[in-house]
Design a protein around this motif. Sequence first.
Motif, PDB file in Angstrom:
ATOM      1  N   GLY A  87     -35.214  37.778  47.103  1.00  0.00           N
ATOM      2  CA  GLY A  87     -33.911  37.322  47.550  1.00  0.00           C
ATOM      3  C   GLY A  87     -33.020  36.839  46.431  1.00  0.00           C
ATOM      4  N   ILE A  88     -31.742  36.746  46.743  1.00  0.00           N
ATOM      5  CA  ILE A  88     -30.762  36.216  45.812  1.00  0.00           C
ATOM      6  C   ILE A  88     -29.684  35.506  46.626  1.00  0.00           C
ATOM      7  CG2 ILE A  88     -29.414  38.369  45.748  1.00  0.00           C
ATOM      8  CD1 ILE A  88     -28.835  37.712  42.757  1.00  0.00           C
ATOM      9  N   SER A  89     -29.200  34.384  46.117  1.00  0.00           N
ATOM     10  CA  SER A  89     -28.141  33.645  46.804  1.00  0.00           C
ATOM     11  C   SER A  89     -26.816  34.377  46.666  1.00  0.00           C
ATOM     12  CB  SER A  89     -28.021  32.242  46.206  1.00  0.00           C
ATOM     13  OG  SER A  89     -26.970  31.524  46.833  1.00  0.00           O
ATOM     14  N   SER A  90     -26.013  34.325  47.704  1.00  0.00           N
ATOM     15  CA  SER A  90     -24.696  34.975  47.661  1.00  0.00           C
ATOM     16  C   SER A  90     -23.855  34.446  46.498  1.00  0.00           C
ATOM     17  CB  SER A  90     -23.967  34.765  48.990  1.00  0.00           C
ATOM     18  OG  SER A  90     -23.730  33.389  49.259  1.00  0.00           O
ATOM     19  N   LEU A  91     -23.991  33.169  46.196  1.00  0.00           N
ATOM     20  CA  LEU A  91     -23.223  32.585  45.098  1.00  0.00           C
ATOM     21  C   LEU A  91     -23.568  33.230  43.767  1.00  0.00           C
ATOM     22  CD1 LEU A  91     -21.417  30.014  44.199  1.00  0.00           C
ATOM     23  CD2 LEU A  91     -23.608  29.120  43.462  1.00  0.00           C
ATOM     24  N   SER A  92     -24.797  33.686  43.601  1.00  0.00           N
ATOM     25  CA  SER A  92     -25.279  34.198  42.321  1.00  0.00           C
ATOM     26  C   SER A  92     -24.856  35.631  42.049  1.00  0.00           C
ATOM     27  CB  SER A  92     -26.804  34.087  42.269  1.00  0.00           C
ATOM     28  OG  SER A  92     -27.207  32.753  42.464  1.00  0.00           O
ATOM     29  N   LEU A  93     -23.977  36.159  42.903  1.00  0.00           N
ATOM     30  CA  LEU A  93     -23.472  37.524  42.744  1.00  0.00           C
ATOM     31  C   LEU A  93     -21.982  37.557  42.459  1.00  0.00           C
ATOM     32  CD1 LEU A  93     -25.522  38.970  45.703  1.00  0.00           C
ATOM     33  CD2 LEU A  93     -25.828  39.614  43.305  1.00  0.00           C
ATOM     34  N   GLY A  94     -21.355  36.407  42.311  1.00  0.00           N
ATOM     35  CA  GLY A  94     -19.926  36.346  42.030  1.00  0.00           C
ATOM     36  C   GLY A  94     -19.249  35.294  42.890  1.00  0.00           C
TER      37      GLY A  94
ATOM     38  N   GLY B  55     -32.041  46.437  44.949  1.00  0.00           N
ATOM     39  CA  GLY B  55     -33.430  46.389  45.366  1.00  0.00           C
ATOM     40  C   GLY B  55     -33.858  45.116  46.052  1.00  0.00           C
ATOM     41  N   PHE B  56     -32.923  44.200  46.295  1.00  0.00           N
ATOM     42  CA  PHE B  56     -33.269  42.983  47.016  1.00  0.00           C
ATOM     43  C   PHE B  56     -33.492  43.291  48.489  1.00  0.00           C
ATOM     44  CE2 PHE B  56     -31.103  41.245  43.309  1.00  0.00           C
ATOM     45  CZ  PHE B  56     -31.957  40.210  42.958  1.00  0.00           C
ATOM     46  N   THR B  57     -34.424  42.570  49.084  1.00  0.00           N
ATOM     47  CA  THR B  57     -34.695  42.723  50.508  1.00  0.00           C
ATOM     48  C   THR B  57     -34.154  41.551  51.317  1.00  0.00           C
ATOM     49  OG1 THR B  57     -36.888  41.786  50.038  1.00  0.00           O
ATOM     50  CG2 THR B  57     -36.732  44.182  50.249  1.00  0.00           C
ATOM     51  N   ALA B  58     -33.603  40.542  50.634  1.00  0.00           N
ATOM     52  CA  ALA B  58     -33.141  39.346  51.331  1.00  0.00           C
ATOM     53  C   ALA B  58     -32.038  38.667  50.522  1.00  0.00           C
ATOM     54  CB  ALA B  58     -34.301  38.369  51.546  1.00  0.00           C
TER      55      ALA B  58
ATOM     56  N   ASP C 259     -22.479  43.868  40.972  1.00  0.00           N
ATOM     57  CA  ASP C 259     -23.504  44.837  40.588  1.00  0.00           C
ATOM     58  C   ASP C 259     -24.228  44.397  39.321  1.00  0.00           C
ATOM     59  OD1 ASP C 259     -23.246  46.730  42.665  1.00  0.00           O
ATOM     60  OD2 ASP C 259     -21.468  47.577  41.716  1.00  0.00           O
ATOM     61  N   GLU C 260     -23.481  43.887  38.346  1.00  0.00           N
ATOM     62  CA  GLU C 260     -24.095  43.457  37.094  1.00  0.00           C
ATOM     63  C   GLU C 260     -25.066  42.310  37.325  1.00  0.00           C
ATOM     64  OE1 GLU C 260     -20.795  42.496  34.620  1.00  0.00           O
ATOM     65  OE2 GLU C 260     -20.294  44.598  34.170  1.00  0.00           O
ATOM     66  N   HIS C 261     -24.662  41.347  38.140  1.00  0.00           N
ATOM     67  CA  HIS C 261     -25.541  40.199  38.381  1.00  0.00           C
ATOM     68  C   HIS C 261     -26.716  40.563  39.280  1.00  0.00           C
ATOM     69  CE1 HIS C 261     -22.191  38.062  36.557  1.00  0.00           C
ATOM     70  NE2 HIS C 261     -23.008  37.038  36.391  1.00  0.00           N
ATOM     71  N   ALA C 262     -26.503  41.481  40.216  1.00  0.00           N
ATOM     72  CA  ALA C 262     -27.623  41.938  41.027  1.00  0.00           C
ATOM     73  C   ALA C 262     -28.662  42.645  40.162  1.00  0.00           C
ATOM     74  CB  ALA C 262     -27.132  42.870  42.130  1.00  0.00           C
TER      75      ALA C 262
ATOM     76  N   ALA D 207     -34.417  50.001  46.264  1.00  0.00           N
ATOM     77  CA  ALA D 207     -33.208  50.690  45.818  1.00  0.00           C
ATOM     78  C   ALA D 207     -33.292  52.189  46.054  1.00  0.00           C
ATOM     79  CB  ALA D 207     -32.951  50.414  44.337  1.00  0.00           C
ATOM     80  N   SER D 208     -34.504  52.731  46.225  1.00  0.00           N
ATOM     81  CA  SER D 208     -34.645  54.170  46.416  1.00  0.00           C
ATOM     82  C   SER D 208     -34.862  54.543  47.872  1.00  0.00           C
ATOM     83  CB  SER D 208     -35.817  54.686  45.579  1.00  0.00           C
ATOM     84  OG  SER D 208     -37.028  54.110  46.024  1.00  0.00           O
ATOM     85  N   CYS D 209     -34.839  53.565  48.739  1.00  0.00           N
ATOM     86  CA  CYS D 209     -35.069  53.852  50.157  1.00  0.00           C
ATOM     87  C   CYS D 209     -33.956  54.726  50.718  1.00  0.00           C
ATOM     88  CB  CYS D 209     -35.152  52.555  50.972  1.00  0.00           C
ATOM     89  SG  CYS D 209     -36.633  51.597  50.619  1.00  0.00           S
ATOM     90  N   ASP D 210     -34.311  55.629  51.627  1.00  0.00           N
ATOM     91  CA  ASP D 210     -33.326  56.529  52.193  1.00  0.00           C
ATOM     92  C   ASP D 210     -32.194  55.782  52.878  1.00  0.00           C
ATOM     93  OD1 ASP D 210     -34.745  58.679  51.321  1.00  0.00           O
ATOM     94  OD2 ASP D 210     -35.718  59.104  53.244  1.00  0.00           O
ATOM     95  N   ILE D 211     -32.530  54.685  53.570  1.00  0.00           N
ATOM     96  CA  ILE D 211     -31.492  53.962  54.302  1.00  0.00           C
ATOM     97  C   ILE D 211     -30.439  53.411  53.364  1.00  0.00           C
ATOM     98  CG2 ILE D 211     -32.825  51.814  54.284  1.00  0.00           C
ATOM     99  CD1 ILE D 211     -30.382  52.978  57.011  1.00  0.00           C
TER     100      ILE D 211
END
Length: 382
Positions: free
Chosen positions: A6-13, A31-34, A324-327, A351-355
């Motif tokens: 997981g990653i916090s929403s704040l940590s992406l911008g 590639g995060f799932t949460a 994208d850079e921080h993710a 990140a490679s999942c079809d969905i």
Amino acid sequence: MQPLLGISSLSLGSCEHHSLFSKFQAAAHAGFTAVDLFDSDWEHFKREYAHAHNLPQSTIDGDPTSVAAARAINQLCTSLQLRLLCLQPFREFEARKDPKEAAERLRHAKGTVSILPILGTDMLLIPSTTLPASQLDSSPERMAADLAALSDYAASFNPPLKICYEALSWGTHVSTWRAAWDVVALANRANLGLCLDSFNTAARQWADPYSPSGTLLPLPAINAALHQNLAELVTLVPPHKIFYFQLADGQRMLIPLTLPEDPTVPPLRPWSRSYRLFPMETSRGAYLPVREFAEAVKRTGYEGPWCLEIFNDSLADPKKEVPDEHARRGIEGLRRALAAVGLSGALGDRASCDIVLLMSVLVNRSQSSQTSRLGIKGIDVE
């Protein structure tokens, strides 16, 4: 067992420049799932949602506007195959001396708890209060009583909701994991647990950004103290009472920071807010004992999510590439942390999942139709 990454929403911008849609999309593609939802993103989303839908501004969680906004976020996470781990932080909650203030804060906290199932999560994170000591009851019993009251309300939901308590490194009376654990243990509620945060522990008990050495003591002494501290963690805290694990590193200040001139600003807060890094980014100056902390958490038997919580001035950059850079940096940091404790095989190929590939095609084809389908009317498109 594969942990949720997981990653916090704040940590992406910052929410001022980067929409929740763009940040959650970046997390899924990396590639995060949460994810977890930070309060500034939640408040910003509610305001923009109300404006876009001609609704009154939300005044308390649980009102009609907040309910509608929460449903939209739930749908967004579902569309990106992301689990929402928690809403955080609910600040300055416990141990207020003034009975009216305490009652009002509990009322607001209950409103926020009520919104959790609509958002699609089951947990609210509460950091230790940083209010002036003159406004607080310093007794662990009072802190425990306040947290118990909110936990009892959360337990009334079906299924029960959870409250997670975290020690901020500059908390007024609770600034270490041990102090937070004492409060949680006193409250003695099944749905009240502990958040362990690598940065807050290291910042309070190992690092010193105001010292040329970067540490509170010479390395042999401070590492011995850390070893003892983490051994106590492993012995004392059962894994089922650890509800959340947050990871962040910190930048070694080649030129030590200057203490804040304002005496009301806690010395650790400027460093925390501007110089956190993703785990083990040594090329950027990362130097905290993240591996040692993560290893101790693993040794407790904890099998829950590993979630990044990074504050840094880079998040305020308005460039559209920031999420994208921080993710990307974040997922690489998690890979390093997992590998360092022997969990490198626990990495998913999200990140490679079809969905996700399908979502990428659909989003790139028409972001506006995507947000319209979610009932957001385009407010989340940059």
